[in-house]
Design a protein around this motif. Structure first.
Motif, PDB file in Angstrom:
ATOM      1  N   ARG A   1      18.899 -71.780  -4.752  1.00 33.32           N
ATOM      2  CA  ARG A   1      18.861 -71.632  -6.194  1.00 33.32           C
ATOM      3  C   ARG A   1      17.913 -72.633  -6.828  1.00 33.32           C
ATOM      4  O   ARG A   1      17.888 -73.803  -6.471  1.00 33.32           O
ATOM      5  CB  ARG A   1      20.263 -71.863  -6.765  1.00 33.32           C
ATOM      6  N   GLY A   2      17.106 -72.144  -7.797  1.00 38.31           N
ATOM      7  CA  GLY A   2      16.221 -73.025  -8.537  1.00 38.31           C
ATOM      8  C   GLY A   2      15.007 -73.482  -7.748  1.00 38.31           C
ATOM      9  O   GLY A   2      14.172 -74.214  -8.243  1.00 38.31           O
ATOM     10  N   SER A   3      14.943 -73.013  -6.502  1.00 38.35           N
ATOM     11  CA  SER A   3      13.821 -73.414  -5.663  1.00 38.35           C
ATOM     12  C   SER A   3      12.554 -72.703  -6.121  1.00 38.35           C
ATOM     13  O   SER A   3      12.571 -71.551  -6.519  1.00 38.35           O
ATOM     14  CB  SER A   3      14.144 -73.038  -4.217  1.00 38.35           C
ATOM     15  N   GLU A   4      11.427 -73.433  -6.092  1.00 39.18           N
ATOM     16  CA  GLU A   4      10.145 -72.786  -6.350  1.00 39.18           C
ATOM     17  C   GLU A   4       9.504 -72.408  -5.021  1.00 39.18           C
ATOM     18  O   GLU A   4       8.404 -71.902  -4.973  1.00 39.18           O
ATOM     19  CB  GLU A   4       9.220 -73.741  -7.123  1.00 39.18           C
ATOM     20  N   GLY A   5      10.224 -72.685  -3.968  1.00 37.72           N
ATOM     21  CA  GLY A   5       9.659 -72.514  -2.638  1.00 37.72           C
ATOM     22  C   GLY A   5       9.602 -71.075  -2.182  1.00 37.72           C
ATOM     23  O   GLY A   5       9.902 -70.148  -2.931  1.00 37.72           O
ATOM     24  N   ASP A   6       9.202 -70.901  -0.959  1.00 33.53           N
ATOM     25  CA  ASP A   6       9.030 -69.566  -0.400  1.00 33.53           C
ATOM     26  C   ASP A   6      10.364 -68.873  -0.195  1.00 33.53           C
ATOM     27  O   ASP A   6      11.375 -69.506   0.097  1.00 33.53           O
ATOM     28  CB  ASP A   6       8.322 -69.667   0.961  1.00 33.53           C
ATOM     29  N   TRP A   7      10.328 -67.551  -0.325  1.00 34.35           N
ATOM     30  CA  TRP A   7      11.473 -66.741   0.016  1.00 34.35           C
ATOM     31  C   TRP A   7      11.583 -66.647   1.533  1.00 34.35           C
ATOM     32  O   TRP A   7      10.563 -66.597   2.227  1.00 34.35           O
ATOM     33  CB  TRP A   7      11.314 -65.337  -0.562  1.00 34.35           C
ATOM     34  N   ILE A   8      12.782 -66.600   2.023  1.00 29.99           N
ATOM     35  CA  ILE A   8      13.019 -66.431   3.452  1.00 29.99           C
ATOM     36  C   ILE A   8      13.338 -64.960   3.712  1.00 29.99           C
ATOM     37  O   ILE A   8      14.374 -64.470   3.265  1.00 29.99           O
ATOM     38  CB  ILE A   8      14.213 -67.296   3.907  1.00 29.99           C
ATOM     39  N   PRO A   9      12.431 -64.233   4.368  1.00 27.54           N
ATOM     40  CA  PRO A   9      12.753 -62.828   4.661  1.00 27.54           C
ATOM     41  C   PRO A   9      13.815 -62.774   5.743  1.00 27.54           C
ATOM     42  O   PRO A   9      13.795 -63.585   6.675  1.00 27.54           O
ATOM     43  CB  PRO A   9      11.432 -62.244   5.155  1.00 27.54           C
ATOM     44  N   VAL A  10      14.789 -61.868   5.602  1.00 25.49           N
ATOM     45  CA  VAL A  10      15.824 -61.762   6.629  1.00 25.49           C
ATOM     46  C   VAL A  10      16.020 -60.299   7.020  1.00 25.49           C
ATOM     47  O   VAL A  10      15.801 -59.389   6.220  1.00 25.49           O
ATOM     48  CB  VAL A  10      17.181 -62.350   6.160  1.00 25.49           C
ATOM     49  N   ALA A  11      16.445 -60.111   8.276  1.00 29.15           N
ATOM     50  CA  ALA A  11      16.668 -58.762   8.777  1.00 29.15           C
ATOM     51  C   ALA A  11      17.630 -58.846   9.939  1.00 29.15           C
ATOM     52  O   ALA A  11      17.608 -59.814  10.694  1.00 29.15           O
ATOM     53  CB  ALA A  11      15.353 -58.142   9.247  1.00 29.15           C
ATOM     54  N   LYS A  12      18.487 -57.865  10.078  1.00 29.25           N
ATOM     55  CA  LYS A  12      19.371 -57.897  11.236  1.00 29.25           C
ATOM     56  C   LYS A  12      18.711 -57.169  12.399  1.00 29.25           C
ATOM     57  O   LYS A  12      17.779 -56.394  12.233  1.00 29.25           O
ATOM     58  CB  LYS A  12      20.742 -57.312  10.902  1.00 29.25           C
ATOM     59  N   LYS A  13      19.221 -57.465  13.580  1.00 27.73           N
ATOM     60  CA  LYS A  13      18.602 -56.919  14.787  1.00 27.73           C
ATOM     61  C   LYS A  13      19.562 -56.010  15.535  1.00 27.73           C
ATOM     62  O   LYS A  13      19.290 -55.601  16.657  1.00 27.73           O
ATOM     63  CB  LYS A  13      18.173 -58.077  15.706  1.00 27.73           C
ATOM     64  N   SER A  14      20.694 -55.704  14.904  1.00 24.57           N
ATOM     65  CA  SER A  14      21.729 -54.922  15.573  1.00 24.57           C
ATOM     66  C   SER A  14      21.136 -53.663  16.212  1.00 24.57           C
ATOM     67  O   SER A  14      20.296 -52.992  15.619  1.00 24.57           O
ATOM     68  CB  SER A  14      22.802 -54.481  14.578  1.00 24.57           C
ATOM     69  N   ASP A  15      21.647 -53.357  17.375  1.00 22.02           N
ATOM     70  CA  ASP A  15      21.214 -52.203  18.143  1.00 22.02           C
ATOM     71  C   ASP A  15      21.268 -50.922  17.294  1.00 22.02           C
ATOM     72  O   ASP A  15      22.328 -50.515  16.831  1.00 22.02           O
ATOM     73  CB  ASP A  15      22.185 -52.074  19.330  1.00 22.02           C
ATOM     74  N   GLY A  16      20.115 -50.300  17.056  1.00 19.94           N
ATOM     75  CA  GLY A  16      20.089 -49.042  16.314  1.00 19.94           C
ATOM     76  C   GLY A  16      20.157 -49.189  14.810  1.00 19.94           C
ATOM     77  O   GLY A  16      20.098 -48.209  14.074  1.00 19.94           O
ATOM     78  N   LYS A  17      20.292 -50.406  14.325  1.00 18.20           N
ATOM     79  CA  LYS A  17      20.421 -50.611  12.884  1.00 18.20           C
ATOM     80  C   LYS A  17      19.497 -51.722  12.390  1.00 18.20           C
ATOM     81  O   LYS A  17      19.767 -52.335  11.370  1.00 18.20           O
ATOM     82  CB  LYS A  17      21.872 -50.987  12.528  1.00 18.20           C
ATOM     83  N   ALA A  18      18.421 -51.982  13.097  1.00 25.72           N
ATOM     84  CA  ALA A  18      17.518 -53.052  12.702  1.00 25.72           C
ATOM     85  C   ALA A  18      16.922 -52.738  11.335  1.00 25.72           C
ATOM     86  O   ALA A  18      16.726 -51.585  10.973  1.00 25.72           O
ATOM     87  CB  ALA A  18      16.414 -53.211  13.744  1.00 25.72           C
ATOM     88  N   SER A  19      16.668 -53.773  10.550  1.00 24.53           N
ATOM     89  CA  SER A  19      16.114 -53.582   9.217  1.00 24.53           C
ATOM     90  C   SER A  19      14.821 -54.383   9.094  1.00 24.53           C
ATOM     91  O   SER A  19      14.501 -55.209   9.941  1.00 24.53           O
ATOM     92  CB  SER A  19      17.142 -53.986   8.156  1.00 24.53           C
ATOM     93  N   VAL A  20      14.040 -54.135   8.011  1.00 17.55           N
ATOM     94  CA  VAL A  20      12.776 -54.818   7.782  1.00 17.55           C
ATOM     95  C   VAL A  20      12.986 -55.842   6.669  1.00 17.55           C
ATOM     96  O   VAL A  20      13.400 -55.485   5.568  1.00 17.55           O
ATOM     97  CB  VAL A  20      11.680 -53.803   7.372  1.00 17.55           C
ATOM     98  N   GLY A  21      12.714 -57.104   6.976  1.00 16.62           N
ATOM     99  CA  GLY A  21      12.943 -58.149   5.985  1.00 16.62           C
ATOM    100  C   GLY A  21      11.822 -58.243   4.959  1.00 16.62           C
ATOM    101  O   GLY A  21      10.740 -57.664   5.137  1.00 16.62           O
ATOM    102  N   GLY A  22      12.080 -58.967   3.875  1.00 17.99           N
ATOM    103  CA  GLY A  22      11.061 -59.246   2.863  1.00 17.99           C
ATOM    104  C   GLY A  22      11.124 -58.324   1.655  1.00 17.99           C
ATOM    105  O   GLY A  22      11.559 -57.181   1.743  1.00 17.99           O
TER     106      GLY A  22
END
Lengths: 436, 436
Positions: free
Chosen positions: A327-348
């Motif tokens: 919160r309140g950070s001016e810094g970079d966003w951290i893209p996140v994604a899960k790696k679950s088998d068959g349910k992987a997602s694209v972060g960002g």
């Protein structure tokens, strides 16, 4: 309807909030995205519906005394979390597709910028709305194509939960249906309503003629008479005898339709009722509608298949955390994604664009992964509009007006699609989704 | 929820009323029956749900100023009919199956004795409730059988309309599920709620360990940790490290379950977490549940398939006028039935009985066609109980208590069924329906 929508949600949204509050991670700035993992088997495109309904439900997503008492008495969350919920009001920003937009797998149609706590607890409600409403709209759009310009009425209320029925009537209207049997959809969403009589009305009277006379006396000769309670040929003879050649329409709710419709048209014409229309309503779906293309049908009434998504009653939509930062950070966003088998997602954080060729025909769904505040460098059609800004809902998406606009936008968006989108046969999504 | 349910209905119910009022046929004494035409393809039995919800909705089926204004402004019915609706309150008598009863094609589970006008306008609402709720209960009952005593939780709220979700949670509970994720179903119907965390919670934190620690701090070591966000083996190692061997359960929401579950059980045991349970939630239905019978699963979470009726999202239930006579007449009832192609019905007042053999096993559904006031001469189990008498709802069917009773009755009724009822393979209804 001003009641709270806050408990129309899964318990785990609140237990996650509970744990995040304890840990101090609840106010991390987050980006959540809703998208569909896949289209139903063989479908070429989907039609998004639900946005206008959802925005109203988000405004009613408030925890009042009764909701808080239930959570407290059942030890769902800690007392500190109860206090937080008492003050909850969504303060974030949401952008997304216009309602009525055509959608494809993987492309985000609803992008939420909010602290974790505020964004996570909307998950269940928003997926409920989008998954059902879009299942109906996506099926309905195929029926509209199959009908080739003939009007369709949605009359499946009795085959869906009583509240689903209202949402289904609205979604089918957005997808191009002309009317509904459902009165609440008329009142709440401005969908034109229709309907005249069932077989019970004929059975109540001493004869079919008595029943038809009662109906014509009350509703005028322009009404629609249901002629198949006993024998269609006699029913039509009686109908024209009672209402005269200005009889508005006859309805067929049974039988071998292509053959029957032709006979009925000939009989009506021979009786001078050349302007009397024929409407058919017997367990139709996009395939049986298409099979009637060469028959002299004037309009269709569709029940079960449209309100249950014609074999695909949910849309496979999901809602995922894709980026966060303190919160309140001016810094970079951290893209996140899960790696679950068959349910992987694209972060960002993403921004979808529909790329068109020179003739204005859609050729690809391009999903740009971007930084905050950035606009994709792409001359395709920008798919995002503001829905909620800093907690304030953009009113043009709501109510009767929002529903009408969604119906218009659906027509516009579908005109961009290549012809093969409208084939009923199974195939892949008509546009590829490209992450850029 | 005290709002009116009166517009959750099809326009034609009111136009029929309009015409009948003009003709003076609105007050003919009528018998209407609800039944299913057929079970979904291959199913052996259905489970009735919705009665308790419906009786509350019938009490709220009143036309207030807002409903009447909509009907007047949109010229749905004549002014005289508006006046009639303003005074409407159901005054008839309804008998039917207990909620939770097992049902078969053609046998009436809801029998309405009322003037035509009062009975006909309930049609849409009652079919909406029974068709959806029973679709869910019927699918859920098969999953309960397939699970062979292991508990099931309903967690499909996000795959159904937001109000359907509440009804679905209730119907699944009646059919034998143990719990739901849906908080409103907990509040309104007393269904136990469950749920802890989603993948988003893990992704929010700087590490899986941070996320697990936050959850255990808030919810205690007896919580359920979701271990498949990144890598299941590492996830379990971290889970036991954080919560200790008293970890309540781990949840698997992806992967090749039979294989994975066995590995996970071995790993948990090797870490000393021999009492930690394994719950699985990855797109389950009755068939995948059955396929896990030999795996060391402790409980199941079921989403999409249960809330959408596992391929059969509506139950094919209909509501038909079967007999009538003039008002105040002491004379004979006139049985009526339509002859429409493929939709013919059986006229006359009916009374269904479940015939049992000496061992108490059900052998036939016997539907007696009887005179008013008559009781069938049959020593089978009488299937009818009073639901509404002269407009007064029997309160034991309502609310949390009614839901609990329905769940118990379902268990009792299912125990009567022969073993072949519980085969998952396709077959005919396990009992024949005999009209006597």
């Amino acid at each position: 309807m001003t009641e709270s929508s806050a408990l129309l949600t899964d318990r785990y949204e609140l237990t996650m909030l509970d744990a995040a509050l304890l840990k101090g991670t609840h106010d991390r700035e987050c980006v959540f995205e809703a998208f569909t993992r896949r289209l139903p088997a063989g479908r070429r495109y989907g039609v998004l519906a639900g946005t206008g309904r959802l925005l109203e439900l988000i405004e009613r997503f408030r925890f009042g005394d009764e909701e808080l008492a239930y959570l407290r008495d059942n030890h769902v969350v800690r007392d500190e979390t109860i206090d937080w919920l008492a003050d909850y009001r969504f303060s974030g920003t949401i952008r997304g597709y216009r309602e009525g937009e055509v959608f494809f797998p993987g492309s985000p149609f609803f992008i939420v910028d909010a602290p974790f706590a505020e964004g996570v607890i909307l998950e269940t409600l928003l997926l409920s709305v989008f998954n059902y409403d879009s299942a109906v709209a996506s099926a309905a759009a195929r029926m509209v194509s199959a009908a080739g310009g003939r009007p369709l009425a949605e009359m499946g209320s009795r085959r869906a939960n009583e509240h689903s029925a209202v949402a289904a009537a609205r979604a089918a209207f957005i997808a191009g249906f002309s009317a509904t049997s459902n009165l609440e959809a008329g009142r709440t969403w401005g969908v034109p309503t229709m309907g005249t009589a069932a077989h019970a009305f004929t059975l109540l009277h001493d004869s079919e003629e008595d029943a038809f006379r009662a109906q014509v006396d009350a509703l005028g000769p322009g009404t629609t008479l249901l002629v198949d309670t006993f024998d269609v040929e006699k029913g039509i003879e009686t109908a024209v005898k009672v209402a005269g050649p200005e009889l508005g329409a006859i309805r067929l709710d049974s039988g071998d339709l292509p053959k029957l419709v032709r006979q009925v048209r000939e009989q009506l014409d021979s009786l001078g009722a050349t302007k009397t229309k024929i409407t058919v309503t017997n367990d139709l779906d996009e395939f049986t509608i298409a099979a009637l293309a060469a028959s002299p049908v004037d309009s269709y009434g569709v029940g079960t298949s449209v309100v249950t998504g014609s074999g695909s009653p949910a849309s496979g939509m999901v809602y995922k955390l894709v980026a966060h930062r303190p919160r309140g950070s001016e810094g970079d966003w951290i893209p996140v994604a899960k790696k679950s088998d068959g349910k992987a997602s694209v972060g960002g954080r993403k921004h979808p664009v529909r790329r068109l060729d020179r003739a204005g025909e859609a050729v690809a769904e391009v999903v740009h992964i971007i930084e905050e505040g950035e606009t994709p460098d792409d001359n395709g059609r920008d798919l995002l509009v503001p829905l909620i800004t800093d907690g304030e809902v953009h009113r043009e998406h709501l109510g009767v007006e929002g529903t009408r606009r969604a119906r218009e936008h659906r027509a516009t968006a579908m005109r961009e699609l290549p012809d093969e989108a409208f084939r009923l046969g199974r195939g892949d999504p008509v546009l590829p989704t490209i992450f850029a």
